[in-house]
Design a protein around this motif. Structure first.
Motif, mmCIF file in Angstrom:
data_model
loop_
_atom_site.group_PDB
_atom_site.id
_atom_site.type_symbol
_atom_site.label_atom_id
_atom_site.label_comp_id
_atom_site.label_asym_id
_atom_site.label_seq_id
_atom_site.Cartn_x
_atom_site.Cartn_y
_atom_site.Cartn_z
ATOM 1 N N HIS A 5 0.792 -1.221 0.000
ATOM 2 C CA HIS A 5 0.000 0.000 0.000
ATOM 3 C C HIS A 5 0.831 1.281 0.000
ATOM 4 O O HIS A 5 0.348 2.314 -0.454
ATOM 5 N N THR A 6 2.024 1.235 0.542
ATOM 6 C CA THR A 6 2.828 2.455 0.672
ATOM 7 C C THR A 6 4.297 2.085 0.666
ATOM 8 O O THR A 6 4.651 0.901 0.717
ATOM 9 N N ASP A 7 5.155 3.092 0.576
ATOM 10 C CA ASP A 7 6.588 2.824 0.658
ATOM 11 C C ASP A 7 6.929 2.287 2.044
ATOM 12 O O ASP A 7 6.597 2.908 3.062
ATOM 13 N N VAL A 8 7.612 1.143 2.092
ATOM 14 C CA VAL A 8 8.058 0.635 3.386
ATOM 15 C C VAL A 8 9.461 1.131 3.701
ATOM 16 O O VAL A 8 9.964 0.944 4.806
ATOM 17 N N LEU A 9 10.089 1.768 2.716
ATOM 18 C CA LEU A 9 11.423 2.319 2.916
ATOM 19 C C LEU A 9 11.647 3.427 1.901
ATOM 20 O O LEU A 9 11.349 3.263 0.715
ATOM 21 N N LYS A 10 12.129 4.567 2.370
ATOM 22 C CA LYS A 10 12.589 5.584 1.426
ATOM 23 C C LYS A 10 13.654 6.448 2.087
ATOM 24 O O LYS A 10 13.637 6.682 3.297
ATOM 25 N N VAL A 11 14.605 6.894 1.263
ATOM 26 C CA VAL A 11 15.668 7.797 1.692
ATOM 27 C C VAL A 11 15.460 9.099 0.938
ATOM 28 O O VAL A 11 15.441 9.102 -0.300
ATOM 29 N N ARG A 12 15.274 10.185 1.681
ATOM 30 C CA ARG A 12 14.964 11.450 1.026
ATOM 31 C C ARG A 12 15.767 12.599 1.640
ATOM 32 O O ARG A 12 16.331 12.477 2.725
ATOM 33 N N TYR A 13 15.757 13.715 0.916
ATOM 34 C CA TYR A 13 16.426 14.932 1.377
ATOM 35 C C TYR A 13 15.376 15.955 1.786
ATOM 36 O O TYR A 13 14.436 16.232 1.039
ATOM 37 N N GLY A 56 -2.612 4.994 3.137
ATOM 38 C CA GLY A 56 -2.646 6.247 3.870
ATOM 39 C C GLY A 56 -1.827 6.270 5.133
ATOM 40 O O GLY A 56 -1.856 7.263 5.875
ATOM 41 N N ALA A 57 -1.086 5.177 5.425
ATOM 42 C CA ALA A 57 -0.262 5.147 6.642
ATOM 43 C C ALA A 57 0.830 6.206 6.540
ATOM 44 O O ALA A 57 1.551 6.267 5.538
ATOM 45 N N PRO A 58 0.963 7.058 7.552
ATOM 46 C CA PRO A 58 1.985 8.112 7.478
ATOM 47 C C PRO A 58 3.387 7.536 7.621
ATOM 48 O O PRO A 58 3.609 6.565 8.344
ATOM 49 N N SER A 77 8.693 -5.808 1.609
ATOM 50 C CA SER A 77 8.402 -4.993 0.428
ATOM 51 C C SER A 77 8.074 -5.887 -0.755
ATOM 52 O O SER A 77 8.736 -6.887 -1.002
ATOM 53 N N THR A 78 7.031 -5.487 -1.475
ATOM 54 C CA THR A 78 6.653 -6.216 -2.686
ATOM 55 C C THR A 78 6.804 -5.360 -3.936
ATOM 56 O O THR A 78 6.668 -5.851 -5.054
ATOM 57 N N GLY A 79 7.075 -4.062 -3.740
ATOM 58 C CA GLY A 79 7.192 -3.158 -4.874
ATOM 59 C C GLY A 79 8.607 -3.082 -5.404
ATOM 60 O O GLY A 79 9.573 -3.501 -4.764
ATOM 61 N N ALA A 80 8.757 -2.518 -6.593
ATOM 62 C CA ALA A 80 10.059 -2.414 -7.249
ATOM 63 C C ALA A 80 10.913 -1.334 -6.595
ATOM 64 O O ALA A 80 10.408 -0.345 -6.062
ATOM 65 N N LEU A 81 12.227 -1.529 -6.652
ATOM 66 C CA LEU A 81 13.164 -0.505 -6.192
ATOM 67 C C LEU A 81 13.075 0.695 -7.121
ATOM 68 O O LEU A 81 13.166 0.566 -8.342
ATOM 69 N N GLN A 82 12.896 1.877 -6.526
ATOM 70 C CA GLN A 82 12.767 3.114 -7.291
ATOM 71 C C GLN A 82 13.974 4.012 -7.005
ATOM 72 O O GLN A 82 14.361 4.197 -5.852
ATOM 73 N N ILE A 83 14.517 4.587 -8.062
ATOM 74 C CA ILE A 83 15.595 5.555 -7.941
ATOM 75 C C ILE A 83 15.033 6.915 -8.335
ATOM 76 O O ILE A 83 14.667 7.143 -9.490
ATOM 77 N N GLY A 84 14.916 7.819 -7.359
ATOM 78 C CA GLY A 84 14.534 9.179 -7.693
ATOM 79 C C GLY A 84 13.080 9.536 -7.537
ATOM 80 O O GLY A 84 12.673 10.628 -7.936
ATOM 81 N N ARG A 85 12.265 8.675 -6.931
ATOM 82 C CA ARG A 85 10.871 9.034 -6.692
ATOM 83 C C ARG A 85 10.298 8.168 -5.577
ATOM 84 O O ARG A 85 10.894 7.152 -5.183
ATOM 85 N N GLY A 95 0.321 9.475 -2.226
ATOM 86 C CA GLY A 95 -1.089 9.182 -2.478
ATOM 87 C C GLY A 95 -1.225 7.978 -3.378
ATOM 88 O O GLY A 95 -0.633 6.928 -3.133
ATOM 89 N N ASP A 96 -1.975 8.147 -4.478
ATOM 90 C CA ASP A 96 -2.164 7.052 -5.425
ATOM 91 C C ASP A 96 -1.168 7.092 -6.573
ATOM 92 O O ASP A 96 -1.246 6.272 -7.495
ATOM 93 N N GLY A 97 -0.242 8.029 -6.519
ATOM 94 C CA GLY A 97 0.711 8.143 -7.621
ATOM 95 C C GLY A 97 2.135 8.291 -7.119
ATOM 96 O O GLY A 97 2.502 7.764 -6.070
ATOM 97 N N TRP A 98 2.929 9.044 -7.906
ATOM 98 C CA TRP A 98 4.347 9.218 -7.596
ATOM 99 C C TRP A 98 4.650 10.687 -7.349
ATOM 100 O O TRP A 98 3.965 11.564 -7.856
#
Length: 698
Positions: A569-577, A595-597, A646-654, A658-661
């Motif tokens: 449903h959501t990113d279980v991991l992200k590294v951001r600035y 919708g989990a924060p 995690s079941t989603g693909a590794l993303q570089i740069g996004r 919500g329902d998108g990117w």
């Protein structure tokens, strides 16, 4: 008014003011006297000093002599005396200047005092009108000291375990006992130091007595002990050196790899005695990844699920360690990985115990138990229990880290059979293991922390390295031929060329170099990204991720994500600035729900600007911690008992928004590396350098 004399006028209703008589100063007290910062020594035990000492005394005038406009003042009269070689008494005196009552008065004794002679001294106070009694009058005593002008001789050093004779001697994890002795009969202490350690001081039981210390070598190779003797006066000798050669730690006295073929009815011993197996033991089971262990045994938790040698593995009254890999099939009851029989119970037991706070790994010996860590059903852990006979303490290590608090322990005298998967009780065996066990070892020495780390090491396995040097048909290859990264719109590979030199050719464009190597991924911050075809790391297990980045803008106007991997449903991991604080953040939700924060679990402040940075995320499921590294010099660690899968693909740069990117990264990205398993902190700096960090792990 006479100096030092205070006159008080008292007015009464019955008549004019009357003057009180001056009171003499108080007799100095022994506890207020010092000889060169040492308490006054009385009787037959003088203070020894290495130079003519400074004497001090706190002197007091009665408070009744004080009036509001003036303070009490006194001076000190010091006197020292001794008997010279001709039997004639010699005296020296000194009077100080007036000082406030209660402040210390000082006298440095003249240089003509004799060496090796008892010198006595006393002091009295003088307020200019009257003097106190001498400090040694009545119930007082004279202070005494001896001036020692000769330094002690260098100490000799010896050790039965580690001789200074150019021979290589056993070894890491084996205590050496080093005796230090000086020919001088007034030595009371020794100051010593081993390489890499801080200076230590040990005291002799009586002047001139030798002292023996215990030392545990932690590394093989040349070693050295530096010692100097200290006498009663504080004088020290020159340094003595003792050099010795330490071999590597002894191999286990017993070891069962438990990698015997399926259907075996006993476990072969690489060292020690083979272990017969009960019918509840199944060979050929799965092994912990990243280790040298190939297969393990499964125990069904029944009365038939055990292995035993029918003989002791080691003498538990001496130093020993027992270790092995363990994966419980349940955690709701007490279970034993390894034990050794004693009368009516186990001499020691390594395994799992249930407490009020939940299950914990444990090591019990005698009546002492040390416990810690959090066993999880179906999860491998490396356990090592250690008893150090030199200190009489027991320790427990889980996955290479000490847990719990070491405890004092007294081992049993009796030595019975060694057991795998059960522990002896008063009415038979109990606490039977249900789950898998692998590579059980017993050492007859201390296994030092560095060795514990190596035994528990699970070498990370590379899942992919994308150097982003080039792209074909919208994909950039993985270095080992694995799945490539797909480039989306707004993403391109920047390839650096040094075909011309701007300083020599005015028509040559001035272009920046690539982040690493000859190319990198350039992202436009609007639609640019790169993605794998699926998840790369299993975020529910130990993993490591590394990336090299550079911002295009020194002051972005919004948060930007450089790495992410989604759950259902959501990113279980992200590294951001986060530009408002210049923080690089590791963001994870508490639950994988719509919708989990996201929660910032770790963040490290970076520099403001557009310089090259190296980021890494390391999740260690064995220690339940996740760490964000920035350039290997800054880090932030958080507790993470249970990683979300995690079941989603590794993303570089996004990242998911919500329902998108959204949170598109505007900048450059290079050297994306992924591993199953947790890289050690010392290996993290290799990420993004072109060197495989896992190659240094052994």
């Amino acid at each position: 008014m006479v100096a030092g004399c205070v006159v008080a006028l008292l007015a009464t209703a019955a008549g004019p003011a009357q003057a009180l008589d001056n009171l003499p100063p108080k007799q100095p007290l022994i506890q207020d006297l010092q000889t060169e910062n040492s308490p006054c020594a009385t009787g037959d035990d003088p203070t020894y000093v290495s130079q003519p000492p400074r004497l001090s005394a706190a002197l007091y005038d009665p408070e009744e002599d004080n009036q509001p406009t003036e303070a009490n003042r006194v001076k000190g009269e010091f006197e020292a005396w001794w008997t010279d070689g001709a039997g004639v008494e010699q005296r020296r005196t000194h009077t100080t200047l007036m000082s406030l009552s209660g402040t210390p008065q000082y006298w440095t004794v003249p240089d003509d005092i004799p060496a090796n002679t008892v010198v006595s001294w006393h002091v009295r106070a003088d307020d200019g009108e009257a003097t106190s009694a001498w400090s040694d009058e009545g119930d007082g005593s004279a202070c005494s000291f001896v001036y020692d002008d000769v330094s002690p001789e260098k100490p000799t050093i010896s050790s039965p375990e580690y001789p200074d004779d150019d021979s290589w001697t056993d070894g890491v994890g084996v205590y050496g006992h080093f005796t230090m002795d000086s020919p001088s009969d007034d030595v009371v202490a020794y100051r010593y130091e081993f390489p890499g350690g801080s200076p230590q001081k040990v005291f002799a039981e009586q002047p001139g007595a030798a002292v023996t210390i215990a030392y545990l070598p932690l590394d093989s190779g040349p070693d050295r002990l530096k010692v100097r003797a200290i006498d009663r006066s504080g004088r020290s000798s020159g340094d003595s050196y003792y050099e010795f050669l330490v071999t590597s730690g002894r191999a286990p006295v017993a070891r069962w790899k438990l990698d015997d073929p399926a259907g075996s009815r006993s476990a072969a011993a690489e060292a020690g005695t083979a272990a017969r197996a009960g019918t509840g033991v199944t060979f050929g089971g799965p092994a912990p990844s990243g280790t040298g262990t190939t297969t393990t045994v499964g125990l069904d938790g029944s009365g038939h699920g055990f292995l035993t040698t029918d003989a002791p593995a080691t003498d538990i009254r001496k130093s020993f360690a027992v270790s092995g890999w363990a994966r419980p099939a349940e955690t709701g009851r007490n279970m034993t990985v390894a034990s050794q029989d004693a009368d009516g119970g186990p001499g020691f037991a390594l395994g799992l115990r249930n407490r009020e706070t939940g299950p914990a790994w444990s090591f019990a010996i005698g009546d002492a138990t040390v416990s810690g860590g959090a066993p999880e059903t179906g999860e491998w852990a490396h356990l090592l229990g250690l008893y150090d006979a030199e200190t009489g303490r027991a320790r427990l290590y889980v996955n290479g880290h000490e847990v719990g608090t070491e405890v004092a322990a007294t081992p049993a005298e009796a030595a019975g059979a060694f057991q795998i998967g059960r522990a002896r009780g008063t009415a038979g065996y109990r606490d039977r293991w249900h789950g898998d066990i692998g590579d059980v070892r017993v050492h007859d020495r201390v296994v030092v922390p560095g060795e514990v780390t190596e035994l528990a090491l699970r070498k990370p396995k590379s899942l992919g390295r994308w150097s982003l040097e080039n792209a074909t048909d919208g994909t950039s290859p993985e270095q080992s031929g694995g799945a490539p990264l797909r480039l989306g719109a707004g993403a391109s590979i920047y390839e650096y060329s040094d075909s011309c030199i701007p300083e020599l050719d005015p028509d040559c464009p001035d272009v920046p170099p690539a982040l690493v190597g000859n190319g990198h991924l350039a992202l436009d911050g609007e639609t640019g990204y790169a993605a794998a075809d699926g998840p790369v790391v299993d975020t529910a297990e130990s993993f490591s991720l590394g990336v090299v980045v550079r911002l295009t803008d020194s002051s972005p106007d919004r948060p930007m994500t450089v790495l992410s991997q989604a759950g259902e449903h959501t990113d279980v991991l992200k590294v951001r600035y986060e530009p408002s604080t210049h923080n690089w953040q590791l963001v994870m939700p508490e639950k994988d729900e719509a919708g989990a924060p996201g929660k910032v679990v770790a963040q490290v402040q970076g520099p403001a600007g557009t310089q090259k940075l190296r980021l890494a995320v390391v999740y260690d499921d064995g220690t339940d911690t996740i760490t964000l590294f920035l350039d290997s010099s800054a880090k932030a660690t958080a507790s993470l008992p249970h990683g979300l899968r995690s079941t989603g693909a590794l993303q570089i740069g996004r990242a998911k928004v919500g329902d998108g990117w959204g949170e598109y990264f505007h900048g450059d990205v290079d050297e994306v590396q992924a591993y199953s398993g947790a890289l050690r902190e010392r290996d993290v700096p290799f990420l993004g350098t072109g060197v495989d960090p896992a190659a240094s792990a052994r």
